[in-house]
Design a protein around this motif. Structure first.
Motif, PDB file in Angstrom:
ATOM      1  N   MET A   1       0.805  -1.213   0.000  1.00 33.93           N
ATOM      2  CA  MET A   1       0.000   0.000   0.000  1.00 33.93           C
ATOM      3  C   MET A   1       0.850   1.280   0.000  1.00 33.93           C
ATOM      4  N   GLU A   2       2.153   1.112   0.213  1.00 31.70           N
ATOM      5  CA  GLU A   2       3.012   2.299   0.254  1.00 31.70           C
ATOM      6  C   GLU A   2       2.965   3.078  -1.051  1.00 31.70           C
ATOM      7  N   ASP A   3       2.885   2.349  -2.173  1.00 25.56           N
ATOM      8  CA  ASP A   3       2.793   3.024  -3.470  1.00 25.56           C
ATOM      9  C   ASP A   3       1.532   3.883  -3.541  1.00 25.56           C
ATOM     10  N   PHE A   4       0.433   3.376  -2.994  1.00 24.02           N
ATOM     11  CA  PHE A   4      -0.828   4.116  -3.027  1.00 24.02           C
ATOM     12  C   PHE A   4      -0.781   5.338  -2.109  1.00 24.02           C
ATOM     13  N   VAL A   5      -0.078   5.213  -0.991  1.00 26.43           N
ATOM     14  CA  VAL A   5       0.105   6.380  -0.108  1.00 26.43           C
ATOM     15  C   VAL A   5       0.870   7.463  -0.871  1.00 26.43           C
ATOM     16  N   GLU A   6       1.918   7.037  -1.578  1.00 20.66           N
ATOM     17  CA  GLU A   6       2.730   7.985  -2.353  1.00 20.66           C
ATOM     18  C   GLU A   6       1.896   8.669  -3.441  1.00 20.66           C
ATOM     19  N   ILE A   7       1.077   7.893  -4.127  1.00 23.09           N
ATOM     20  CA  ILE A   7       0.184   8.452  -5.159  1.00 23.09           C
ATOM     21  C   ILE A   7      -0.728   9.510  -4.551  1.00 23.09           C
ATOM     22  N   TYR A   8      -1.299   9.177  -3.394  1.00 20.59           N
ATOM     23  CA  TYR A   8      -2.222  10.102  -2.729  1.00 20.59           C
ATOM     24  C   TYR A   8      -1.509  11.394  -2.318  1.00 20.59           C
ATOM     25  N   LEU A   9      -0.348  11.270  -1.694  1.00 14.38           N
ATOM     26  CA  LEU A   9       0.368  12.452  -1.212  1.00 14.38           C
ATOM     27  C   LEU A   9       0.830  13.341  -2.367  1.00 14.38           C
ATOM     28  N   LYS A  10       1.250  12.717  -3.475  1.00 16.08           N
ATOM     29  CA  LYS A  10       1.645  13.510  -4.652  1.00 16.08           C
ATOM     30  C   LYS A  10       0.454  14.276  -5.213  1.00 16.08           C
ATOM     31  N   SER A  11      -0.714  13.642  -5.204  1.00 14.52           N
ATOM     32  CA  SER A  11      -1.922  14.313  -5.669  1.00 14.52           C
ATOM     33  C   SER A  11      -2.251  15.513  -4.775  1.00 14.52           C
ATOM     34  N   LEU A  12      -2.117  15.329  -3.457  1.00 14.51           N
ATOM     35  CA  LEU A  12      -2.362  16.436  -2.525  1.00 14.51           C
ATOM     36  C   LEU A  12      -1.425  17.607  -2.822  1.00 14.51           C
ATOM     37  N   GLN A  13      -0.138  17.290  -3.007  1.00 18.96           N
ATOM     38  CA  GLN A  13       0.862  18.337  -3.239  1.00 18.96           C
ATOM     39  C   GLN A  13       0.620  19.074  -4.545  1.00 18.96           C
ATOM     40  N   SER A  14       0.237  18.346  -5.587  1.00 22.37           N
ATOM     41  CA  SER A  14       0.024  19.017  -6.874  1.00 22.37           C
ATOM     42  C   SER A  14      -1.208  19.924  -6.818  1.00 22.37           C
ATOM     43  N   PHE A  15      -2.190  19.529  -6.027  1.00 25.27           N
ATOM     44  CA  PHE A  15      -3.428  20.314  -5.914  1.00 25.27           C
ATOM     45  C   PHE A  15      -3.256  21.505  -4.973  1.00 25.27           C
ATOM     46  N   CYS A  16      -2.441  21.329  -3.923  1.00 28.78           N
ATOM     47  CA  CYS A  16      -2.215  22.390  -2.932  1.00 28.78           C
ATOM     48  C   CYS A  16      -0.740  22.379  -2.530  1.00 28.78           C
ATOM     49  N   PRO A  17       0.116  23.061  -3.326  1.00 32.92           N
ATOM     50  CA  PRO A  17       1.565  23.029  -3.083  1.00 32.92           C
ATOM     51  C   PRO A  17       1.991  23.574  -1.716  1.00 32.92           C
ATOM     52  N   GLU A  18       1.099  24.337  -1.058  1.00 31.10           N
ATOM     53  CA  GLU A  18       1.453  24.912   0.246  1.00 31.10           C
ATOM     54  C   GLU A  18       1.539  23.868   1.358  1.00 31.10           C
ATOM     55  N   LEU A  19       0.999  22.678   1.127  1.00 35.94           N
ATOM     56  CA  LEU A  19       1.026  21.646   2.169  1.00 35.94           C
ATOM     57  C   LEU A  19       2.464  21.290   2.535  1.00 35.94           C
ATOM     58  N   LYS A  20       2.754  21.333   3.838  1.00 37.01           N
ATOM     59  CA  LYS A  20       4.101  21.036   4.336  1.00 37.01           C
ATOM     60  C   LYS A  20       4.228  19.538   4.647  1.00 37.01           C
ATOM     61  N   ASP A  21       5.472  19.097   4.842  1.00 35.87           N
ATOM     62  CA  ASP A  21       5.734  17.674   5.089  1.00 35.87           C
ATOM     63  C   ASP A  21       4.953  17.136   6.281  1.00 35.87           C
ATOM     64  N   GLN A  22       4.888  17.932   7.370  1.00 31.19           N
ATOM     65  CA  GLN A  22       4.181  17.438   8.556  1.00 31.19           C
ATOM     66  C   GLN A  22       2.675  17.338   8.305  1.00 31.19           C
ATOM     67  N   GLU A  23       2.152  18.179   7.420  1.00 33.75           N
ATOM     68  CA  GLU A  23       0.725  18.101   7.069  1.00 33.75           C
ATOM     69  C   GLU A  23       0.454  16.880   6.189  1.00 33.75           C
ATOM     70  N   LEU A  24       1.389  16.601   5.282  1.00 33.35           N
ATOM     71  CA  LEU A  24       1.263  15.394   4.466  1.00 33.35           C
ATOM     72  C   LEU A  24       1.379  14.143   5.332  1.00 33.35           C
ATOM     73  N   ASP A  25       2.255  14.196   6.326  1.00 32.26           N
ATOM     74  CA  ASP A  25       2.385  13.065   7.261  1.00 32.26           C
ATOM     75  C   ASP A  25       1.081  12.859   8.033  1.00 32.26           C
ATOM     76  N   LEU A  26       0.420  13.951   8.373  1.00 31.68           N
ATOM     77  CA  LEU A  26      -0.850  13.853   9.095  1.00 31.68           C
ATOM     78  C   LEU A  26      -1.899  13.162   8.223  1.00 31.68           C
ATOM     79  N   PHE A  27      -1.981  13.575   6.957  1.00 34.00           N
ATOM     80  CA  PHE A  27      -2.889  12.902   6.019  1.00 34.00           C
ATOM     81  C   PHE A  27      -2.581  11.400   5.975  1.00 34.00           C
TER      82      PHE A  27
END
Length: 196
Positions: A1-27
């Motif tokens: 499932m790690e690949d799917f987590v990566e896909i999800y986090l990349k999608s979040l970043q592309s949609f909202c580049p302001e998201l910081k690493d700790q916010e992505l970790d929270l997601f």
């Protein structure tokens, strides 16, 4: 499932580049994964959607049943998209729509309660939620206006242009239902375009 987590986090970043690493970790810490087979139901009409489902892999359609018992398709959602009846999700009301898998589908899911909690913890996450809501509103408005201002042929051409990745993954009957046209109308449109 790690690949799917990566896909999800990349999608979040592309949609909202302001998201910081700790916010992505929270997601990532709040994600649950759900794997469904073709024809399985992700959301049933009349039920409250408790989980927002991001499609990591697969394809679903959203539909309702009209008063004549016909299934009317209102949307197709593939990889990098959310499977939701968003207004019903936001207000935690029963949905009018059923969301069904057209292919084996893997969802990255966040609960309603976790999303609300994350909004309280981060302005950037709250901004991401607003951007998603705006995107959904734009799509809904475009769909409404397509029936007001476009012919059946124009709706068909628009779908092919804007959804090339899913055009060959859906049935013609589902496509006709989505476009609001009869099967013979679609046949005529395709024959006409083939001769241009």
């Amino acid at each position: 499932m790690e690949d799917f987590v990566e896909i999800y986090l990349k999608s979040l970043q592309s949609f909202c580049p302001e998201l910081k690493d700790q916010e992505l970790d929270l997601f990532a810490s709040k994600l649950n994964f759900l794997e469904l087979k073709k024809k399985d139901i992700f959301l049933e009409s009349g039920k409250v959607q408790k989980m927002l489902g991001f499609i990591a892999k697969g394809l679903v359609r959203s539909f309702y049943i009209d008063r004549h018992g016909n299934e009317i398709t209102v949307g197709f959602y593939a990889e990098q998209d959310y499977a939701t009846h968003y207004p019903a999700f936001v207000f935690q009301k029963p949905s009018h729509y059923t969301i069904q898998c057209l292919e084996p589908t893997t969802f990255a899911c966040l609960s309603y309660d976790d999303i609300q909690s994350m909004y309280q913890q981060s302005h950037n996450i709250e901004k991401y939620g607003r951007l998603v809501a705006e995107e959904i509103l734009i799509r809904q408005q475009e769909r409404i206006e397509s029936f007001i201002f476009q012919s059946a042929e124009e709706r068909y051409l628009h779908f092919i242009k804007h959804h090339p990745g899913i055009f060959n993954r859906i049935s013609l009957s589902h496509l006709c239902s989505f476009l609001g046209i009869e099967r013979q109308t679609l046949t005529r449109i395709r024959q006409k375009l083939a001769h241009k």
